[in-house]
Design a protein around this motif. Structure first.
Motif, PDB file in Angstrom:
ATOM      1  N   ALA A   1       1.118  41.460 -21.948  1.00  0.00           N
ATOM      2  CA  ALA A   1       2.092  40.454 -22.373  1.00  0.00           C
ATOM      3  C   ALA A   1       1.686  39.087 -21.821  1.00  0.00           C
ATOM      4  O   ALA A   1       1.140  38.987 -20.718  1.00  0.00           O
ATOM      5  N   PHE A   2       1.970  38.046 -22.586  1.00  0.00           N
ATOM      6  CA  PHE A   2       1.694  36.688 -22.130  1.00  0.00           C
ATOM      7  C   PHE A   2       2.932  36.121 -21.452  1.00  0.00           C
ATOM      8  O   PHE A   2       4.025  36.128 -22.006  1.00  0.00           O
ATOM      9  N   GLY A   3       2.747  35.661 -20.220  1.00  0.00           N
ATOM     10  CA  GLY A   3       3.841  34.994 -19.521  1.00  0.00           C
ATOM     11  C   GLY A   3       4.800  35.906 -18.793  1.00  0.00           C
ATOM     12  O   GLY A   3       5.798  35.421 -18.248  1.00  0.00           O
ATOM     13  N   GLU A   4       4.513  37.224 -18.760  1.00  0.00           N
ATOM     14  CA  GLU A   4       5.380  38.154 -18.045  1.00  0.00           C
ATOM     15  C   GLU A   4       4.644  39.457 -17.820  1.00  0.00           C
ATOM     16  O   GLU A   4       3.592  39.713 -18.405  1.00  0.00           O
ATOM     17  N   GLY A   5       5.214  40.288 -16.975  1.00  0.00           N
ATOM     18  CA  GLY A   5       4.683  41.633 -16.774  1.00  0.00           C
ATOM     19  C   GLY A   5       3.495  41.689 -15.830  1.00  0.00           C
ATOM     20  O   GLY A   5       3.090  40.709 -15.220  1.00  0.00           O
ATOM     21  N   LEU A   6       2.939  42.910 -15.720  1.00  0.00           N
ATOM     22  CA  LEU A   6       1.852  43.192 -14.799  1.00  0.00           C
ATOM     23  C   LEU A   6       0.506  42.846 -15.409  1.00  0.00           C
ATOM     24  O   LEU A   6       0.371  42.686 -16.612  1.00  0.00           O
ATOM     25  N   GLY A   7      -0.514  42.779 -14.540  1.00  0.00           N
ATOM     26  CA  GLY A   7      -1.880  42.568 -14.999  1.00  0.00           C
ATOM     27  C   GLY A   7      -2.813  42.395 -13.827  1.00  0.00           C
ATOM     28  O   GLY A   7      -2.455  41.787 -12.813  1.00  0.00           O
ATOM     29  N   ALA A   8      -4.026  42.961 -13.945  1.00  0.00           N
ATOM     30  CA  ALA A   8      -5.032  42.749 -12.904  1.00  0.00           C
ATOM     31  C   ALA A   8      -5.355  41.261 -12.819  1.00  0.00           C
ATOM     32  O   ALA A   8      -5.215  40.513 -13.789  1.00  0.00           O
ATOM     33  N   GLU A   9      -5.811  40.844 -11.635  1.00  0.00           N
ATOM     34  CA  GLU A   9      -6.059  39.425 -11.409  1.00  0.00           C
ATOM     35  C   GLU A   9      -7.498  39.175 -10.967  1.00  0.00           C
ATOM     36  O   GLU A   9      -8.023  39.861 -10.093  1.00  0.00           O
ATOM     37  N   LEU A  10      -8.114  38.182 -11.572  1.00  0.00           N
ATOM     38  CA  LEU A  10      -9.400  37.696 -11.115  1.00  0.00           C
ATOM     39  C   LEU A  10      -9.208  36.805  -9.894  1.00  0.00           C
ATOM     40  O   LEU A  10      -9.988  36.840  -8.942  1.00  0.00           O
TER      41      LEU A  10
ATOM     42  N   PRO B   1      -5.790  34.845  -7.472  1.00  0.00           N
ATOM     43  CA  PRO B   1      -4.331  34.913  -7.279  1.00  0.00           C
ATOM     44  C   PRO B   1      -3.590  34.134  -8.347  1.00  0.00           C
ATOM     45  O   PRO B   1      -3.887  32.967  -8.607  1.00  0.00           O
ATOM     46  N   GLY B   2      -2.652  34.805  -9.002  1.00  0.00           N
ATOM     47  CA  GLY B   2      -1.929  34.188 -10.101  1.00  0.00           C
ATOM     48  C   GLY B   2      -0.861  33.224  -9.621  1.00  0.00           C
ATOM     49  O   GLY B   2      -0.227  33.436  -8.583  1.00  0.00           O
ATOM     50  N   GLY B   3      -0.681  32.166 -10.383  1.00  0.00           N
ATOM     51  CA  GLY B   3       0.391  31.225 -10.085  1.00  0.00           C
ATOM     52  C   GLY B   3       1.626  31.551 -10.895  1.00  0.00           C
ATOM     53  O   GLY B   3       1.773  32.669 -11.404  1.00  0.00           O
ATOM     54  N   PRO B   4       2.545  30.600 -11.018  1.00  0.00           N
ATOM     55  CA  PRO B   4       3.746  30.830 -11.826  1.00  0.00           C
ATOM     56  C   PRO B   4       3.379  31.146 -13.275  1.00  0.00           C
ATOM     57  O   PRO B   4       2.361  30.678 -13.796  1.00  0.00           O
ATOM     58  N   GLN B   5       4.208  31.940 -13.917  1.00  0.00           N
ATOM     59  CA  GLN B   5       3.993  32.250 -15.327  1.00  0.00           C
ATOM     60  C   GLN B   5       4.275  31.018 -16.190  1.00  0.00           C
ATOM     61  O   GLN B   5       5.153  30.237 -15.852  1.00  0.00           O
ATOM     62  N   PRO B   6       3.527  30.826 -17.266  1.00  0.00           N
ATOM     63  CA  PRO B   6       2.456  31.701 -17.746  1.00  0.00           C
ATOM     64  C   PRO B   6       1.168  31.561 -16.940  1.00  0.00           C
ATOM     65  O   PRO B   6       0.706  30.446 -16.709  1.00  0.00           O
ATOM     66  N   ASP B   7       0.622  32.708 -16.535  1.00  0.00           N
ATOM     67  CA  ASP B   7      -0.599  32.766 -15.745  1.00  0.00           C
ATOM     68  C   ASP B   7      -1.786  32.778 -16.713  1.00  0.00           C
ATOM     69  O   ASP B   7      -2.351  33.821 -17.030  1.00  0.00           O
ATOM     70  N   VAL B   8      -2.153  31.610 -17.179  1.00  0.00           N
ATOM     71  CA  VAL B   8      -3.153  31.492 -18.235  1.00  0.00           C
ATOM     72  C   VAL B   8      -4.510  32.005 -17.778  1.00  0.00           C
ATOM     73  O   VAL B   8      -5.214  32.697 -18.535  1.00  0.00           O
TER      74      VAL B   8
ATOM     75  N   ALA C   1       0.981  45.985 -19.090  1.00  0.00           N
ATOM     76  CA  ALA C   1       1.915  45.019 -18.516  1.00  0.00           C
ATOM     77  C   ALA C   1       3.149  45.718 -17.950  1.00  0.00           C
ATOM     78  O   ALA C   1       4.021  45.059 -17.383  1.00  0.00           O
ATOM     79  N   GLU C   2       3.230  47.046 -18.098  1.00  0.00           N
ATOM     80  CA  GLU C   2       4.390  47.799 -17.615  1.00  0.00           C
ATOM     81  C   GLU C   2       3.953  49.094 -16.951  1.00  0.00           C
ATOM     82  O   GLU C   2       2.850  49.592 -17.199  1.00  0.00           O
ATOM     83  N   ARG C   3       4.822  49.630 -16.113  1.00  0.00           N
ATOM     84  CA  ARG C   3       4.631  50.945 -15.509  1.00  0.00           C
ATOM     85  C   ARG C   3       5.644  51.909 -16.125  1.00  0.00           C
ATOM     86  O   ARG C   3       6.816  51.570 -16.254  1.00  0.00           O
TER      87      ARG C   3
END
Length: 294
Positions: A39-48, A50-57, A119-121
């Motif tokens: 999902a864009f702008g919400e939910g889970l996801g692996a990170e390259l 550290p992610g900032g506030p959504q949307p985590d472009v 993006a979900e468990r």
């Protein structure tokens, strides 16, 4: 007594009943390619990073590279080396990039259920919602592939206390969530049993590269070293060697180059192993006489 899952008994790898894979091979090898949509702008996801506030472009786009570019480069590599692949697919992939699944279907590769999206468990859901998630993902795969998937890997290896029961009741024959063994083993369910198939968390690019921060050369060495050691160990027991890959990680050019080296090494030993799909390994294990599979 410590709390336990009650799904399987402790049976040490030594001293189990012996059997062989087809062709009298001792080591079965499969490649698991995870195709995931987020999902864009919400939910889970692996990170390259550290992610900032959504949307985590940054991280969303990095993951999307896998479907747009990385998986296609990996397809070229699989074709070049004539390697079968078990495709672990989020059902949302069919709506987002159906051309990718068309390409794997044309190869005759196995499709394994992998939830709706990573993006979900699923393990946080109640029984009705989890049953609905499994049913939805299964129906979408069957609609596009013309047959139901036989195996399942939960998104994020996420299980509730009822997941094996729900999968068995939905018609699944094997589950990949449990990395407790190098052989297929039986797990008890409330209406029967389901086969737990070995799925690696060590020879897996997310724990190795995204979590432990090794790079492609080290991960390729890990693949080769584990393969050669397990080939030796399989002289004593039939074993399963899996390789878990994600297109947005090892589909990156600097890592794909090293993956090519590792997979070329395995392909060069194809006469010594059973190079196949996870589902074919499960089918062979299911055909063994009662009491052979622990």
């Amino acid at each position: 007594m410590l709390p336990t899952h009650g799904r399987y008994e402790y049976v040490p790898i030594v001293g189990r009943p012996d059997y062989c894979w087809p062709g009298e091979k001792r080591l079965a090898v499969y490649i698991a390619l995870n195709l995931e949509h987020f999902a864009f702008g919400e939910g889970l996801g692996a990170e390259l990073a550290p992610g900032g506030p959504q949307p985590d472009v940054l991280n969303y786009a990095w993951r999307d590279y896998g479907n747009r570019v990385g998986a296609w480069r990996m397809l070229e590599l699989f074709d070049e080396l004539k390697l079968p692949v078990s495709v672990l697919v989020n059902s949302e992939i069919y709506g987002y990039c159906p051309q990718l699944m068309d390409a794997f279907r044309a190869r005759g590769d196995e499709v394994v259920g992998h939830g709706r999206t990573n993006a979900e468990r699923q393990g946080v859901l109640d029984e009705a919602a989890e049953r609905a998630l499994i049913a939805e993902a299964t129906t979408i795969i069957e609609r596009h592939e013309g047959k139901r998937p036989q195996g399942w890997l939960g998104p994020w290896i996420s299980e509730s206390r009822l997941t094996p029961d729900l999968l068995q009741e939905a018609g699944y024959r094997y589950v990949l969530d449990w990395c407790a063994d190098d052989q297929p083993i039986w797990m008890k369910t409330r209406q029967g049993r389901i086969l737990a198939m070995p799925y690696p968390q060590e020879i897996n690019d997310i724990p190795a590269i995204a979590a432990r921060k090794v790079e492609g050369d080290v991960f390729a060495d890990m693949i080769v070293d584990a393969f050669e050691e397990m080939l030796r160990q399989s002289e004593n027991q039939p074993l399963v060697f899996g390789i878990a890959l994600h297109a947005y990680i090892v589909g990156q050019p600097h890592r794909l180059r090293h993956l090519r080296r590792a997979l070329s090494h395995i392909a060069s030993r194809r006469d010594d192993i059973w190079l196949t799909h996870a589902g074919a390994i499960a089918t062979h294990a299911l055909a063994q006489p009662e009491g052979v599979v622990p």
